[in-house]
Enzyme design. Structure first.
Site, PDB file in Angstrom:
ATOM      1  N   GLU A 132      47.380   4.345  30.172  1.00  0.00           N
ATOM      2  CA  GLU A 132      46.864   5.580  30.756  1.00  0.00           C
ATOM      3  C   GLU A 132      47.195   5.727  32.236  1.00  0.00           C
ATOM      4  OE1 GLU A 132      45.196   3.599  28.694  1.00  0.00           O
ATOM      5  OE2 GLU A 132      44.858   4.917  26.970  1.00  0.00           O
ATOM      6  N   PHE A 151      39.425   7.063  28.455  1.00  0.00           N
ATOM      7  CA  PHE A 151      40.584   6.390  29.026  1.00  0.00           C
ATOM      8  C   PHE A 151      41.143   7.144  30.234  1.00  0.00           C
ATOM      9  CE2 PHE A 151      41.204   5.044  24.396  1.00  0.00           C
ATOM     10  CZ  PHE A 151      40.361   3.961  24.543  1.00  0.00           C
ATOM     11  N   ASP A 183      33.371   5.448  16.634  1.00  0.00           N
ATOM     12  CA  ASP A 183      34.150   4.455  17.375  1.00  0.00           C
ATOM     13  C   ASP A 183      33.280   3.589  18.280  1.00  0.00           C
ATOM     14  OD1 ASP A 183      36.514   5.375  16.235  1.00  0.00           O
ATOM     15  OD2 ASP A 183      36.804   6.864  17.803  1.00  0.00           O
ATOM     16  N   ARG A 205      35.774  15.735  19.798  1.00  0.00           N
ATOM     17  CA  ARG A 205      36.436  15.166  18.632  1.00  0.00           C
ATOM     18  C   ARG A 205      36.135  16.002  17.396  1.00  0.00           C
ATOM     19  NH1 ARG A 205      36.090   9.086  16.130  1.00  0.00           N
ATOM     20  NH2 ARG A 205      37.200   9.568  14.234  1.00  0.00           N
TER      21      ARG A 205
END
Length: 171
Positions: free
Chosen positions: A35, A60, A94, A144
């Site tokens: 990143e 990130f 996640d 998401r």
């Protein structure tokens, strides 16, 4: 817009940027899981006249790449567009390491940074156009999970001004 370049940090399937790659393969750069390099490359491309859109998960971009965003993009006021997907708690599956609510605070604290937070697909689409037209660093956070469509593609997006969806006195 021939000057747009899309960069992604090995998450093109999850961020949706592979759609861009399919249409414009010569203007798509896969940086791998890096990143900081993603943002550094975007800053370099912006300095040569391109309008880079750098994509990765919000955790990130706002986390791992924060220093590069701060120093190479914001302090230099470079025309880089950053999209942090999977923001907030939407990537629940996640785990906590991929959930990011602090991205808004981190990006708002940076000089010259414009932060956008669309509520649905239509707003995200309109905000992408606004990001392109705005000269300077921009950060847009996306979810998401699919969100209900509550806005219209006919709506106007004005930087620095909230879009009022409904008048009222209660929440």
């Amino acid at each position: 817009h021939e000057d747009i370049i899309c960069l992604d940090a090995d998450l093109g399937h999850a961020t949706g940027s592979l759609v861009f790659r399919e249409t414009y393969p010569k203007r798509y750069i896969e940086t791998g899981i890096a990143e900081q390099d993603l943002i550094g490359m975007a800053a370099g491309l912006a300095r040569t006249g391109f309008v880079p859109f750098a994509n990765s998960f919000a955790v990130f971009t706002a986390g791992r790449a924060f220093e590069i965003i701060r120093n190479a993009v914001c302090y230099s006021n470079v025309n880089v567009k950053i999209v942090g997907s999977h923001c907030g708690i939407t990537p629940a599956g996640d785990g906590g390491t991929h959930q990011c609510i602090e991205d808004v605070a981190a990006m708002r604290a940076l000089p010259n940074m414009t932060v956008l937070s669309p509520c649905d697909f239509n707003q995200a689409k309109l905000m992408a156009k606004v990001m392109y037209e705005h000269q300077g660093p921009c950060y847009m956070r996306t979810s998401r999970e699919p969100m209900p469509i509550i806005t219209s593609l006919d709506d106007e997006i004005e930087l620095g001004k909230a879009q009022i969806l409904k008048e009222g006195r209660d929440v």
